[in-house]
Design a protein around this motif. Structure first.
Motif, PDB file in Angstrom:
ATOM      1  N   GLN A 105      37.930   9.447 -35.780  1.00  0.00           N
ATOM      2  CA  GLN A 105      37.079   9.341 -36.967  1.00  0.00           C
ATOM      3  C   GLN A 105      36.387   7.981 -37.012  1.00  0.00           C
ATOM      4  OE1 GLN A 105      36.664  11.807 -39.371  1.00  0.00           O
ATOM      5  NE2 GLN A 105      37.775  13.052 -37.885  1.00  0.00           N
ATOM      6  N   ALA A 106      35.082   8.003 -37.304  1.00  0.00           N
ATOM      7  CA  ALA A 106      34.329   6.755 -37.469  1.00  0.00           C
ATOM      8  C   ALA A 106      34.739   6.115 -38.791  1.00  0.00           C
ATOM      9  CB  ALA A 106      32.837   7.042 -37.450  1.00  0.00           C
ATOM     10  N   ARG A 107      35.091   4.844 -38.744  1.00  0.00           N
ATOM     11  CA  ARG A 107      35.508   4.115 -39.941  1.00  0.00           C
ATOM     12  C   ARG A 107      34.976   2.688 -39.852  1.00  0.00           C
ATOM     13  NH1 ARG A 107      39.048   7.627 -41.945  1.00  0.00           N
ATOM     14  NH2 ARG A 107      40.506   8.696 -40.595  1.00  0.00           N
ATOM     15  N   MET A 117      36.308  -3.077 -48.884  1.00  0.00           N
ATOM     16  CA  MET A 117      35.238  -2.080 -48.765  1.00  0.00           C
ATOM     17  C   MET A 117      35.442  -1.182 -47.539  1.00  0.00           C
ATOM     18  SD  MET A 117      31.852  -4.157 -50.097  1.00  0.00           S
ATOM     19  CE  MET A 117      30.792  -2.729 -50.056  1.00  0.00           C
ATOM     20  N   LEU A 118      36.660  -0.667 -47.360  1.00  0.00           N
ATOM     21  CA  LEU A 118      36.913   0.281 -46.277  1.00  0.00           C
ATOM     22  C   LEU A 118      36.095   1.538 -46.535  1.00  0.00           C
ATOM     23  CD1 LEU A 118      39.431  -1.653 -46.398  1.00  0.00           C
ATOM     24  CD2 LEU A 118      40.629   0.173 -45.231  1.00  0.00           C
ATOM     25  N   HIS A 119      35.545   2.137 -45.479  1.00  0.00           N
ATOM     26  CA  HIS A 119      34.675   3.301 -45.655  1.00  0.00           C
ATOM     27  C   HIS A 119      34.701   4.183 -44.423  1.00  0.00           C
ATOM     28  CE1 HIS A 119      31.810   1.418 -42.920  1.00  0.00           C
ATOM     29  NE2 HIS A 119      32.079   0.297 -43.553  1.00  0.00           N
ATOM     30  N   GLY A 120      34.334   5.437 -44.604  1.00  0.00           N
ATOM     31  CA  GLY A 120      34.156   6.353 -43.490  1.00  0.00           C
ATOM     32  C   GLY A 120      32.768   6.160 -42.904  1.00  0.00           C
ATOM     33  N   GLY A 121      32.616   6.498 -41.642  1.00  0.00           N
ATOM     34  CA  GLY A 121      31.320   6.347 -40.973  1.00  0.00           C
ATOM     35  C   GLY A 121      31.098   4.925 -40.491  1.00  0.00           C
ATOM     36  N   GLU A 129      26.292   3.552 -48.640  1.00  0.00           N
ATOM     37  CA  GLU A 129      25.623   4.819 -48.293  1.00  0.00           C
ATOM     38  C   GLU A 129      24.263   4.582 -47.647  1.00  0.00           C
ATOM     39  OE1 GLU A 129      26.877   7.861 -48.200  1.00  0.00           O
ATOM     40  OE2 GLU A 129      28.748   6.947 -48.831  1.00  0.00           O
ATOM     41  N   SER A 130      23.502   3.630 -48.170  1.00  0.00           N
ATOM     42  CA  SER A 130      22.167   3.395 -47.609  1.00  0.00           C
ATOM     43  C   SER A 130      22.223   2.636 -46.279  1.00  0.00           C
ATOM     44  CB  SER A 130      21.287   2.636 -48.599  1.00  0.00           C
ATOM     45  OG  SER A 130      21.706   1.303 -48.719  1.00  0.00           O
ATOM     46  N   LEU A 131      23.340   1.982 -45.989  1.00  0.00           N
ATOM     47  CA  LEU A 131      23.491   1.241 -44.728  1.00  0.00           C
ATOM     48  C   LEU A 131      24.223   2.051 -43.655  1.00  0.00           C
ATOM     49  CD1 LEU A 131      24.463  -2.218 -46.244  1.00  0.00           C
ATOM     50  CD2 LEU A 131      22.272  -1.597 -45.224  1.00  0.00           C
ATOM     51  N   ARG A 132      24.579   3.277 -43.979  1.00  0.00           N
ATOM     52  CA  ARG A 132      25.320   4.126 -43.042  1.00  0.00           C
ATOM     53  C   ARG A 132      24.406   4.553 -41.887  1.00  0.00           C
ATOM     54  NH1 ARG A 132      29.951   6.025 -44.299  1.00  0.00           N
ATOM     55  NH2 ARG A 132      29.546   6.095 -46.521  1.00  0.00           N
ATOM     56  N   ARG A 133      24.948   4.489 -40.665  1.00  0.00           N
ATOM     57  CA  ARG A 133      24.213   4.963 -39.489  1.00  0.00           C
ATOM     58  C   ARG A 133      24.113   6.472 -39.530  1.00  0.00           C
ATOM     59  NH1 ARG A 133      23.944   1.675 -34.935  1.00  0.00           N
ATOM     60  NH2 ARG A 133      23.959   3.555 -33.677  1.00  0.00           N
ATOM     61  N   LYS A 134      23.001   7.007 -39.044  1.00  0.00           N
ATOM     62  CA  LYS A 134      22.840   8.463 -39.005  1.00  0.00           C
ATOM     63  C   LYS A 134      23.815   9.081 -38.012  1.00  0.00           C
ATOM     64  CE  LYS A 134      18.248   8.674 -40.813  1.00  0.00           C
ATOM     65  NZ  LYS A 134      18.616   8.235 -42.088  1.00  0.00           N
ATOM     66  N   ARG A 135      24.030   8.385 -36.908  1.00  0.00           N
ATOM     67  CA  ARG A 135      25.002   8.830 -35.898  1.00  0.00           C
ATOM     68  C   ARG A 135      25.985   7.697 -35.636  1.00  0.00           C
ATOM     69  NH1 ARG A 135      20.391  11.046 -32.173  1.00  0.00           N
ATOM     70  NH2 ARG A 135      20.092  13.070 -33.153  1.00  0.00           N
TER      71      ARG A 135
END
Length: 117
Positions: A73-75, A44-48, A106-112
């Motif tokens: 880049q945030a990863r 589950m590699l992802h950006g952010g 997507e729903s667990l992604r930090r805003k910053r």
């Protein structure tokens, strides 16, 4: 409904395998204490970056979530120690299902994103 039944079977299977792999986990822990490198499976590699809830979910099943900054880049990704058995795939499946149940990456992604240390 079927998804919940499959998930319950996976969790039951995970729990029944838990005693069998107990000694193996102790071996991994002792290797870590001695500084021996333990192999890991990444998924589950992802950006952010994700919020702490993602890590809490993964840790419940013997894994963890990692936020990092690579080339500016945030990863992030999830990982579990590789015991070389079927339990690794079961843990990955359970963690993946629990993350999806929590709303997905997507729903667990930090805003910053977190800042580099």
């Amino acid at each position: 409904m079927i998804h919940d039944d499959v998930n319950q079977i996976m969790i039951a299977s995970f729990q029944s395998c838990d005693d069998y792999y107990h000694d193996r986990r102790e071996t991994i822990a002792s290797q870590l204490d001695r500084g021996v490198q333990v192999h890991k499976q990444f998924f589950m590699l992802h950006g952010g970056h994700l919020v702490a809830k993602a890590d809490r979910i993964a840790r419940r099943y013997g894994g963890r979530h990692v936020n990092t900054i690579d080339a500016g880049q945030a990863r992030g990704w999830f990982e579990v120690p590789s015991t070389g058995g079927l339990i690794d795939n079961q843990r990955i499946t359970i963690i993946r299902n629990e993350i999806e149940r929590a709303g997905g990456v997507e729903s667990l992604r930090r805003k910053r994103p977190l800042k580099a240390a």
